[in-house]
Design an enzyme around this catalytic site. Structure first.
Site, PDB file in Angstrom:
ATOM      1  N   ALA A  64     -52.746 122.551 -57.332  1.00 41.37           N
ATOM      2  CA  ALA A  64     -52.836 123.688 -58.258  1.00 41.37           C
ATOM      3  C   ALA A  64     -54.023 123.518 -59.201  1.00 41.37           C
ATOM      4  CB  ALA A  64     -51.536 123.820 -59.055  1.00 41.37           C
ATOM      5  N   GLU A  65     -54.206 122.334 -59.747  1.00 40.86           N
ATOM      6  CA  GLU A  65     -55.324 122.128 -60.677  1.00 40.86           C
ATOM      7  C   GLU A  65     -56.658 122.242 -59.951  1.00 40.86           C
ATOM      8  OE1 GLU A  65     -56.857 119.761 -64.504  1.00 40.86           O
ATOM      9  OE2 GLU A  65     -54.757 119.661 -63.898  1.00 40.86           O
ATOM     10  N   THR A  66     -56.717 121.783 -58.717  1.00 41.78           N
ATOM     11  CA  THR A  66     -57.955 121.895 -57.947  1.00 41.78           C
ATOM     12  C   THR A  66     -58.329 123.350 -57.711  1.00 41.78           C
ATOM     13  OG1 THR A  66     -57.591 119.766 -56.855  1.00 41.78           O
ATOM     14  CG2 THR A  66     -59.081 121.313 -55.753  1.00 41.78           C
TER      15      THR A  66
END
Length: 144
Positions: A64-66
């Site tokens: 998700a952060e990527t």
């Protein structure tokens, strides 16, 4: 100038042109669509599991952060960077095999802050995780 000023996005990129970082490479995260409005990545479950053989929640968070950070970077524009400052994730179902797909769409895009809604689904299209990422948008330091 208000925070609502929209930065000029970079020229369109192919997924292969966007840097993902070492962690994303080790986890097998592959970008499949990159744009300011929608960024999509896939990740294998195998190799990203916890001791019980289920997709690790931290792997979902990293995915998700990527994908959200890539979307924020595209929005930030040339000469700027995006840095995650807040991530929340809710895990809805377990996954043991296959791949998961993350889709990031913007909730709010300003000059200094951008927030994205990220959904992660399994091979059957069932929601595995819902995440929200907020990134700070800054001028690129000379060493970055």
């Amino acid at each position: 100038m208000t925070d609502n000023a929209t930065p000029r996005p970079p020229a369109p990129l192919s997924p292969d042109d966007v840097p993902r970082g070492d962690l994303a490479e080790r986890m097998g995260i592959r970008l499949v669509e990159v744009s300011v409005e929608r960024t999509v990545a896939v990740m294998p479950v195998e190799g990203n599991t916890q001791p019980y053989g289920l997709l690790h929640g931290g792997a979902s968070a990293a995915l998700a952060e990527t994908v959200g950070s890539v979307a924020a970077m595209l929005h930030a524009g040339e000469g700027r960077i995006a840095v995650g400052v807040d991530l929340s994730a809710t895990h809805h179902r377990a996954v043991r095999t296959g791949e998961v797909t993350a889709v990031a769409t913007p909730l709010s895009r300003g000059r200094s802050i951008a927030t994205y809604d990220i959904t992660i689904s399994d091979d059957e299209g069932r929601r595995v995780c819902t995440a929200r990422l907020t990134c700070a948008l800054r001028d690129r330091p000379p060493t970055a």
